[in-house]
Motif scaffolding. Structure first.
Motif, PDB file in Angstrom:
ATOM      1  N   ARG A  32       0.830  -1.212   0.000  1.00  0.00           N
ATOM      2  CA  ARG A  32       0.000   0.000   0.000  1.00  0.00           C
ATOM      3  C   ARG A  32       0.861   1.257   0.000  1.00  0.00           C
ATOM      4  N   ARG A  33       1.850   1.312   0.855  1.00  0.00           N
ATOM      5  CA  ARG A  33       2.682   2.512   0.971  1.00  0.00           C
ATOM      6  C   ARG A  33       3.444   2.790  -0.329  1.00  0.00           C
ATOM      7  N   THR A  34       3.982   1.736  -0.926  1.00  0.00           N
ATOM      8  CA  THR A  34       4.751   1.897  -2.162  1.00  0.00           C
ATOM      9  C   THR A  34       3.870   2.393  -3.302  1.00  0.00           C
ATOM     10  N   THR A  35       2.694   1.784  -3.456  1.00  0.00           N
ATOM     11  CA  THR A  35       1.811   2.162  -4.562  1.00  0.00           C
ATOM     12  C   THR A  35       1.324   3.585  -4.412  1.00  0.00           C
ATOM     13  N   ARG A  36       0.932   3.967  -3.203  1.00  0.00           N
ATOM     14  CA  ARG A  36       0.465   5.340  -2.983  1.00  0.00           C
ATOM     15  C   ARG A  36       1.524   6.364  -3.346  1.00  0.00           C
ATOM     16  N   MET A  37       2.736   6.146  -2.904  1.00  0.00           N
ATOM     17  CA  MET A  37       3.781   7.133  -3.172  1.00  0.00           C
ATOM     18  C   MET A  37       4.187   7.123  -4.648  1.00  0.00           C
ATOM     19  N   GLY A  38       4.034   5.968  -5.326  1.00  0.00           N
ATOM     20  CA  GLY A  38       4.244   5.939  -6.767  1.00  0.00           C
ATOM     21  C   GLY A  38       3.229   6.812  -7.487  1.00  0.00           C
ATOM     22  N   TYR A  66       0.971  -1.687 -10.164  1.00  0.00           N
ATOM     23  CA  TYR A  66       0.540  -2.336  -8.920  1.00  0.00           C
ATOM     24  C   TYR A  66      -0.220  -3.622  -9.224  1.00  0.00           C
ATOM     25  N   LEU A  67      -1.166  -3.543 -10.159  1.00  0.00           N
ATOM     26  CA  LEU A  67      -1.967  -4.720 -10.503  1.00  0.00           C
ATOM     27  C   LEU A  67      -1.120  -5.801 -11.166  1.00  0.00           C
ATOM     28  N   ALA A  68      -0.205  -5.395 -12.042  1.00  0.00           N
ATOM     29  CA  ALA A  68       0.659  -6.369 -12.713  1.00  0.00           C
ATOM     30  C   ALA A  68       1.547  -7.091 -11.712  1.00  0.00           C
ATOM     31  N   THR A 121     -10.812   9.549 -22.843  1.00  0.00           N
ATOM     32  CA  THR A 121     -10.456   8.138 -22.694  1.00  0.00           C
ATOM     33  C   THR A 121      -9.571   7.914 -21.478  1.00  0.00           C
ATOM     34  N   ASN A 122      -8.596   8.770 -21.252  1.00  0.00           N
ATOM     35  CA  ASN A 122      -7.700   8.618 -20.107  1.00  0.00           C
ATOM     36  C   ASN A 122      -8.436   8.772 -18.781  1.00  0.00           C
ATOM     37  N   VAL A 123      -9.379   9.687 -18.714  1.00  0.00           N
ATOM     38  CA  VAL A 123     -10.152   9.881 -17.482  1.00  0.00           C
ATOM     39  C   VAL A 123     -11.000   8.649 -17.189  1.00  0.00           C
ATOM     40  N   ILE A 124     -11.671   8.121 -18.200  1.00  0.00           N
ATOM     41  CA  ILE A 124     -12.537   6.953 -17.992  1.00  0.00           C
ATOM     42  C   ILE A 124     -11.719   5.725 -17.619  1.00  0.00           C
ATOM     43  N   ALA A 125     -10.536   5.570 -18.215  1.00  0.00           N
ATOM     44  CA  ALA A 125      -9.667   4.440 -17.861  1.00  0.00           C
ATOM     45  C   ALA A 125      -9.262   4.515 -16.391  1.00  0.00           C
ATOM     46  N   LEU A 126      -8.943   5.706 -15.911  1.00  0.00           N
ATOM     47  CA  LEU A 126      -8.574   5.866 -14.498  1.00  0.00           C
ATOM     48  C   LEU A 126      -9.731   5.487 -13.586  1.00  0.00           C
ATOM     49  N   LEU A 127     -10.924   5.944 -13.907  1.00  0.00           N
ATOM     50  CA  LEU A 127     -12.087   5.612 -13.078  1.00  0.00           C
ATOM     51  C   LEU A 127     -12.323   4.102 -13.054  1.00  0.00           C
ATOM     52  N   GLY A 128     -12.147   3.450 -14.200  1.00  0.00           N
ATOM     53  CA  GLY A 128     -12.345   2.002 -14.258  1.00  0.00           C
ATOM     54  C   GLY A 128     -11.359   1.246 -13.383  1.00  0.00           C
ATOM     55  N   VAL A 129     -10.088   1.625 -13.431  1.00  0.00           N
ATOM     56  CA  VAL A 129      -9.067   0.962 -12.620  1.00  0.00           C
ATOM     57  C   VAL A 129      -9.337   1.179 -11.137  1.00  0.00           C
ATOM     58  N   MET A 130      -9.718   2.389 -10.763  1.00  0.00           N
ATOM     59  CA  MET A 130      -9.978   2.699  -9.352  1.00  0.00           C
ATOM     60  C   MET A 130     -11.157   1.894  -8.817  1.00  0.00           C
ATOM     61  N   VAL A 131     -12.199   1.757  -9.610  1.00  0.00           N
ATOM     62  CA  VAL A 131     -13.369   0.983  -9.181  1.00  0.00           C
ATOM     63  C   VAL A 131     -12.987  -0.476  -8.970  1.00  0.00           C
ATOM     64  N   TYR A 132     -12.224  -1.053  -9.909  1.00  0.00           N
ATOM     65  CA  TYR A 132     -11.820  -2.456  -9.780  1.00  0.00           C
ATOM     66  C   TYR A 132     -10.999  -2.671  -8.508  1.00  0.00           C
ATOM     67  N   HIS A 144      -5.916  -3.631   0.645  1.00  0.00           N
ATOM     68  CA  HIS A 144      -4.816  -2.673   0.537  1.00  0.00           C
ATOM     69  C   HIS A 144      -5.250  -1.237   0.803  1.00  0.00           C
ATOM     70  N   ALA A 145      -6.568  -0.970   0.757  1.00  0.00           N
ATOM     71  CA  ALA A 145      -7.116   0.350   1.077  1.00  0.00           C
ATOM     72  C   ALA A 145      -6.295   1.477   0.445  1.00  0.00           C
ATOM     73  N   LEU A 146      -6.041   1.367  -0.851  1.00  0.00           N
ATOM     74  CA  LEU A 146      -5.162   2.321  -1.519  1.00  0.00           C
ATOM     75  C   LEU A 146      -5.653   3.755  -1.447  1.00  0.00           C
ATOM     76  N   PHE A 147      -6.964   3.948  -1.520  1.00  0.00           N
ATOM     77  CA  PHE A 147      -7.491   5.300  -1.634  1.00  0.00           C
ATOM     78  C   PHE A 147      -8.023   5.853  -0.315  1.00  0.00           C
TER      79      PHE A 147
END
Length: 451
Positions: free
Chosen positions: A88-94, A152-154, A202-213, A221-224
């Motif tokens: 969690r800490r690594t992904t957030r700071m990335g 992070y997902l990969a 397209t970039n905005v919608i892709a971000l929303l999709g990843v965040m929802v998943y 991991h409570a990333l957000f």
């Protein structure tokens, strides 16, 4: 004790993890490819301006992606150790570093015309490219955030969702492009600016999709949650690993950006042909980039388990797959050049023949660097997996800028070979990088095995 994997087992594991990543990279690439295809059919002037604009955008995007890519080996290593807190800490700071970079470079996109004119581009091309970037550039913020979350997902081997979200974004981008570039379905005909709007949405919608998943499938991991809280210690660690990756990325992508600038000096027809061939070469490169990402994840995971024999066998397997893909691409580029290049050009355009002829000659050069381009990016992925980034950064700078760019200029302009000469310089720069990176990885592995 875990039983050692055989080479066929390594290949199956690489393909299981890597095929969705390759598909995701190809889907991401399809967004730019759609712009090139549709703008090429709209007008040669729009295609040339988009080529110039996307070159600058991609330089900044790939540089900022260094912090996102630093997340991948670190999360893979912590995942192998079962350390959810550090994941969690690594992904957030990335993500923090990616966002910070995007905000810092936005003025370069907003005021890009003077920069492009200073690099020798015409007033009309520079103005058109700036108009495009003032819209599409806003998408840099969500695009870099998506890169960090994809890393992070990969690293957690959630690669299928990376593919599906990116594929959806590519389809959406194509539909919006079709509507806004040409004025279809009752939409206004916006031409070049329509492609810019499509890219940003397209970039905005892709971000929303990843965040929802992530929120639904990886709540542990409570990333957000309390995302705004700083973590100076981990921020510094990610920065130390990420900035050499950023500069390595910059060295390579700036090599191709400089080639676009030089092709622009030769005129709109060579620049348009360059944009087409670069799209084709990039499509092939996406496969190697996916394999490189797999190499990073699996090397980081093996490093976390301290299993160096596994790391070495996996490296041999991913390298072999990269070579096989290169041979296929070389065959296609050499035996089907007219079919590939003509797909991007309006056959009724009076410059059709000139663009096709130039594109075919450039595609032959692109075929030359397939093996070396794949070798250098896979070796880089392995080195990042074992968190070796600073020396490869120096190697990349030397290969691309001490060898590649000067030779491109020498062959293209001093000796008068034009576009093919510029591209041959790219080949030699990439070949030097491949040799240095492969030798570096071999030396590092010998040290790890002996240690």
């Amino acid at each position: 004790m875990v039983q050692a994997m055989t080479l066929p087992q390594h290949i199956r594991a690489i393909l299981f993890l890597g095929l969705p990543l390759i598909g995701g990279h190809l889907a991401q690439f399809a967004i730019g490819l759609t712009d090139t295809l549709m703008l090429g059919w709209y007008s040669v002037e729009a295609l040339a301006a988009a080529t110039l604009a996307n070159t600058l955008f991609f330089v900044l995007f790939i540089m900022g992606a260094g912090f996102a890519w630093a997340v991948m080996p670190m999360v893979a290593q912590f995942h192998a150790k079962g350390d959810d807190v550090m994941i969690r800490r690594t992904t957030r700071m990335g993500i923090w570093l990616s966002l910070g970079f995007a905000v810092l470079v936005l003025p370069l996109l907003w005021f890009s015309a003077p920069l492009l004119r200073g690099l020798g581009q015409s007033d009309s091309l520079s103005a058109a490219a700036q108009s495009y970037l003032r819209i599409a550039g806003i998408g840099l913020i969500p695009a870099l955030s998506v890169m960090a979350l994809k890393s992070y997902l990969a690293a957690l081997e959630h690669t299928r969702i990376v593919f599906w979200i990116t594929a959806f974004a590519a389809i959406l981008n194509a539909l919006i492009n079709y509507a806004l570039i040409f004025g279809n379905w009752g939409a206004p005909e916006m031409g070049l600016l329509g492609a810019a709007v499509a890219s940003a949405i397209t970039n905005v919608i892709a971000l929303l999709g990843v965040m929802v998943y992530i929120s639904l499938r990886l709540p542990e991991h409570a990333l957000f949650t309390r995302f705004w809280r700083p973590d100076t210690e981990v921020l510094t660690t990610v920065f130390r690993l990420g900035w050499p990756i950023s500069l390595t990325n910059l060295a390579e992508v700036a090599l191709f950006a400089s080639s676009a600038i030089m092709m622009g000096w030769l005129g709109e027809v060579p620049l348009a042909a360059h944009g087409i061939v670069l799209q084709l070469a990039t499509a092939a490169f996406m496969v190697h980039l996916g394999l490189s990402n797999v190499a990073t994840v699996r090397a980081g995971n093996a490093l976390g388990r301290e299993d160096m024999a596994h790391l070495l066998r996996g490296a041999a397997a991913v390298g072999g797959l990269s070579v096989a893909m290169s041979l296929v691409t070389v065959s296609v580029f050499l035996f089907m050049p007219e079919v590939l290049v003509s797909a991007f050009i309006d056959p009724t355009d009076m410059r059709y023949g000139a663009i096709l002829a130039t594109g075919v000659s450039l595609l032959a050069m692109a075929a030359l660097f397939q093996l070396v381009d794949g070798a250098q990016v896979v070796a880089l992925g392995l080195l990042r997996g074992i968190q070796d980034t600073q020396v490869p950064m120096i190697m990349a700078a030397v290969a691309y800028w001490v060898i590649g760019v000067p030779i491109s200029y020498l062959l293209g302009f001093t000796l008068g070979f034009g576009g093919p000469g510029v591209w041959l310089g790219l080949v030699l720069g990439l070949a030097c990088a491949a040799l240095l990176m492969v030798v570096r990885f071999a030396l590092k592995m010998r040290a790890l095995l002996q240690g």
